[in-house]
Structure formats: structure tokens, C-alpha cells
Scaffold this motif. Structure first.
Motif, PDB file in Angstrom:
ATOM      1  N   GLY A   1     -12.935  -1.729  -0.387  1.00 28.92           N
ATOM      2  CA  GLY A   1     -11.754  -2.767  -0.241  1.00 28.92           C
ATOM      3  C   GLY A   1     -11.396  -4.101  -0.201  1.00 28.92           C
ATOM      4  N   ARG A   2     -11.835  -4.090  -1.495  1.00 23.45           N
ATOM      5  CA  ARG A   2     -11.588  -5.632  -1.360  1.00 23.45           C
ATOM      6  C   ARG A   2     -10.786  -6.000  -2.858  1.00 23.45           C
ATOM      7  N   ARG A   3     -10.526  -5.113  -3.605  1.00 22.41           N
ATOM      8  CA  ARG A   3      -9.496  -5.245  -4.243  1.00 22.41           C
ATOM      9  C   ARG A   3      -7.831  -4.823  -4.434  1.00 22.41           C
ATOM     10  N   PHE A   4      -6.799  -5.839  -4.449  1.00 24.52           N
ATOM     11  CA  PHE A   4      -5.688  -5.228  -4.248  1.00 24.52           C
ATOM     12  C   PHE A   4      -5.118  -4.005  -4.196  1.00 24.52           C
ATOM     13  N   ILE A   5      -4.600  -3.284  -4.118  1.00 28.91           N
ATOM     14  CA  ILE A   5      -4.018  -2.027  -4.703  1.00 28.91           C
ATOM     15  C   ILE A   5      -2.304  -2.179  -4.433  1.00 28.91           C
ATOM     16  N   GLU A   6      -1.668  -1.682  -5.178  1.00 31.01           N
ATOM     17  CA  GLU A   6       0.417  -2.199  -5.239  1.00 31.01           C
ATOM     18  C   GLU A   6       0.757  -0.527  -5.204  1.00 31.01           C
ATOM     19  N   ILE A   7       0.893  -0.190  -3.981  1.00 28.18           N
ATOM     20  CA  ILE A   7       1.084   0.987  -3.642  1.00 28.18           C
ATOM     21  C   ILE A   7       2.479   0.984  -2.382  1.00 28.18           C
ATOM     22  N   ASP A   8       2.731   2.324  -2.658  1.00 24.36           N
ATOM     23  CA  ASP A   8       3.701   2.595  -2.137  1.00 24.36           C
ATOM     24  C   ASP A   8       4.186   2.271  -0.562  1.00 24.36           C
ATOM     25  N   PRO A   9       4.886   1.596   0.397  1.00 27.34           N
ATOM     26  CA  PRO A   9       4.608   1.497   1.577  1.00 27.34           C
ATOM     27  C   PRO A   9       4.852   2.641   2.406  1.00 27.34           C
ATOM     28  N   ALA A  10       5.473   4.140   2.073  1.00 26.21           N
ATOM     29  CA  ALA A  10       5.368   4.469   3.110  1.00 26.21           C
ATOM     30  C   ALA A  10       3.618   5.152   2.855  1.00 26.21           C
ATOM     31  N   GLU A  11       3.305   5.645   1.061  1.00 23.71           N
ATOM     32  CA  GLU A  11       1.871   6.480   1.570  1.00 23.71           C
ATOM     33  C   GLU A  11       0.824   5.231   2.361  1.00 23.71           C
ATOM     34  N   LEU A  12       1.286   4.021   2.101  1.00 18.90           N
ATOM     35  CA  LEU A  12       0.503   3.015   3.577  1.00 18.90           C
ATOM     36  C   LEU A  12       0.481   3.932   4.299  1.00 18.90           C
ATOM     37  N   ALA A  13       1.926   3.333   4.728  1.00 18.08           N
ATOM     38  CA  ALA A  13       1.772   3.648   6.315  1.00 18.08           C
ATOM     39  C   ALA A  13       1.170   5.265   6.633  1.00 18.08           C
ATOM     40  N   ASP A  14       1.200   5.509   5.940  1.00 19.98           N
ATOM     41  CA  ASP A  14       0.954   7.526   6.007  1.00 19.98           C
ATOM     42  C   ASP A  14      -1.048   7.044   6.269  1.00 19.98           C
ATOM     43  N   ALA A  15      -1.372   5.836   5.299  1.00 24.33           N
ATOM     44  CA  ALA A  15      -3.002   6.157   5.277  1.00 24.33           C
ATOM     45  C   ALA A  15      -3.553   5.731   6.141  1.00 24.33           C
ATOM     46  N   VAL A  16      -2.826   4.581   6.943  1.00 26.68           N
ATOM     47  CA  VAL A  16      -2.968   3.809   8.242  1.00 26.68           C
ATOM     48  C   VAL A  16      -2.943   4.894   9.812  1.00 26.68           C
ATOM     49  N   LEU A  17      -1.995   6.076   9.018  1.00 24.84           N
ATOM     50  CA  LEU A  17      -2.495   6.541   9.911  1.00 24.84           C
ATOM     51  C   LEU A  17      -3.169   8.274  10.115  1.00 24.84           C
ATOM     52  N   TYR A  18      -3.397   8.415   8.924  1.00 23.26           N
ATOM     53  CA  TYR A  18      -5.018   9.586   8.710  1.00 23.26           C
ATOM     54  C   TYR A  18      -5.920   8.972   9.588  1.00 23.26           C
ATOM     55  N   GLN A  19      -6.213   7.197   9.332  1.00 22.17           N
ATOM     56  CA  GLN A  19      -7.752   6.851   9.548  1.00 22.17           C
ATOM     57  C   GLN A  19      -7.348   6.305  10.832  1.00 22.17           C
ATOM     58  N   LEU A  20      -6.538   6.089  12.135  1.00 17.92           N
ATOM     59  CA  LEU A  20      -6.230   6.229  12.931  1.00 17.92           C
ATOM     60  C   LEU A  20      -6.849   7.307  13.477  1.00 17.92           C
TER      61      LEU A  20
END
Length: 256
Positions: free
Chosen positions: A74-93
Motif C-alpha cells: 500500500g505504499r505506491r500511489f494508484i491513480e484510481i477512479d474515485p467511485a472505485e476507491l470509495a467502494d474499496a473503502v466501504l468494502y474494507q470497512l
């Protein structure tokens, strides 16, 4: 003087048979545990074990959400779609919340990990995406760097922003963290870590790598669990804070 301060640490960062840091020892010292949720580190059994021990010891559980980057920790920047990132945060939570509930407690806050944490200092779209993922889950406090776009976005969305400082990381004169690749990115001497922690807790300030004194009124201090001597650092910090009359307690409430 700050009468109370939270001590947080990144825990549960092993994967499978691999172990990183001494979670059990650190859970005897810290008041909040930033638990890896499987995207940069961690796995279901590790998450469940850390939640169980944290609950038994009265340590608040926070979701340490990250980019989907196991190989890079998790120490590399990823240019990720904001909607995908929001979903990833929700998934992890959601994943961590299940293990916290099984342990008789709950997820009490959120803190991004590594490159996502640093990106959300200046990257507006990613900061807002992290906050969108948190809001979709519920009104959790968000832990982050003072002055970051992440905390501004959290406050604008009605979430509680919590100011954090690092007892074991180098700071630039601008108040951001020194990049990991530089030799002054980490404080490795226990005495230096202790002095930094006590100064932050009692005076709300720290010294950047160039000697600049920065005002950092933090509610929570981070001690990394994967650095050499992490347990010794944490124990020494906890003892020094007690000696300075500072109580260590979670900034976030525990489950009733």
C-alpha cells in the motif's frame, strides 16, 4: 498542556503465515489499533485475532483502509477512479466491522494507510472518495494529517476530523511526512521518539528535519508497528507520557 492523548499503531499487517510486527505486545501499550483490512496487508484470520485481542484489552479498533496493493504494501500511489476507491473503502470497512462485531465491539474510526494517506493530503478527488466510502458506512471519525484535504473533506461531509501526529516519522517544513525513500523518513532512536511524543502531547509541537518548529495540536500519536524497535519505542513513550502527567486513552469511544 494536553491532559489526555491517544496512542495508535498500525496492526494486523501480517498475511497468511507471514507476520509483521508484534501485535500482541503493542496491544498492551496503545489505546487505538489501526487494523489492516486485507488490501495492503492482513487476512481474515489476522483481522479476527487482532480484533479479539484489542476488544479484550479495551483498545479502540480503527479501519486502516488502503489501495488494493498487497505486493507494494500500500505504499505506491494508484491513480484510481474515485467511485472505485470509495467502494474499496466501504468494502474494507464492512469486512473489519464483521470481525469487530464478532469480538463484541465495533469499528470506531477510519485511517487511510501509506500512499493513500499521503495522497489524501493534497489529492482532492481521492480525499473526497475516502470520505464518501466512510459516509456510506456510517458517521465514523476520520484520522489524518492536520491541514490535509482529507480532514477538510471529512468535516465538510459532517464527519469528525481527528488530528494526528507521528512520533516516529520525519516531517518536512511544510508539515507533511518525509517520503519513505529518504534516510530521514524515520526516527529510529528510542530517545528521539520519546522526546517527540512528549513534546507533541505537552506542547503541541515538533521539529521538522530542517529544524523548523511546527505547531501540531494532535489528538492522536502514531507509533508504527513495523519499524525496528517498535515495541521498545511504544513502551518507552507510554512510560514517558505517564511521567509527564499525560493520560493515554482512545480518542474514539468504545462499544457500549
Amino acid at each position: 498542556m494536553t491532559a489526555t492523548i491517544d496512542l495508535n499503531s498500525d496492526l494486523g499487517e501480517g498475511f497468511g503465515i507471514w507476520r509483521l510486527g508484534d501485535d500482541d505486545a503493542l496491544l498492551e501499550v496503545v489505546s487505538s489499533a489501526n487494523v489492516a483490512c486485507g488490501f495492503h496487508a492482513g487476512d481474515p484470520s489476522t483481522m479476527r485475532r487482532v480484533c479479539r485481542v484489542a476488544a479484550d484489552r479495551g483498545v479502540a479498533i480503527g479501519a486502516q483502509v488502503a489501495y488494493p496493493d498487497l505486493a507494494g504494501f500500500g505504499r505506491r500511489f494508484i491513480e484510481i477512479d474515485p467511485a472505485e476507491l470509495a467502494d474499496a473503502v466501504l468494502y474494507q470497512l464492512g469486512a473489519l466491522a464483521a470481525f469487530a462485531r464478532a469480538a463484541g465491539t465495533r469499528v470506531a474510526y477510519v485511517k487511510p494507510h501509506g500512499a493513500l494517506y499521503n495522497a489524501a493530503v493534497h489529492h482532492q478527488a481521492q480525499a473526497e472518495a475516502v470520505v464518501a466510502g466512510v459516509r456510506a458506512f456510517g458517521p465514523l471519525p476520520v484520522l489524518g494529517l492536520p491541514g490535509s484535504r482529507l480532514l477538510a473533506a471529512a468535516e465538510a461531509a459532517g464527519l469528525t476530523p481527528v488530528l494526528e501526529a507521528f512520533a516516529d516519522r520525519g516531517y518536512t517544513p511544510e508539515g507533511t511526512l518525509v517520503p519513505r525513500g529518504r534516510p530521514d523518513a524515520l526516527l529510529v532512536d528510542t530517545g528521539e521518539v520519546v522526546d517527540r511524543a512528549v513534546r507533541l502531547a505537552t506542547a503541541g509541537e515538533l521539529v521538522a528535519v530542517d529544524g523548523t518548529v511546527l505547531a501540531v495540536p494532535a489528538a492522536s500519536l502514531c507509533l508504527h508497528g513495523d519499524t525496528p524497535g517498535a515495541v521498545a519505542h511504544a513502551r518507552a513513550v507510554r512510560a514517558a507520557l505517564a511521567g509527564a502527567g499525560v493520560e493515554v486513552a482512545p480518542f474514539a469511544g468504545l462499544a457500549e
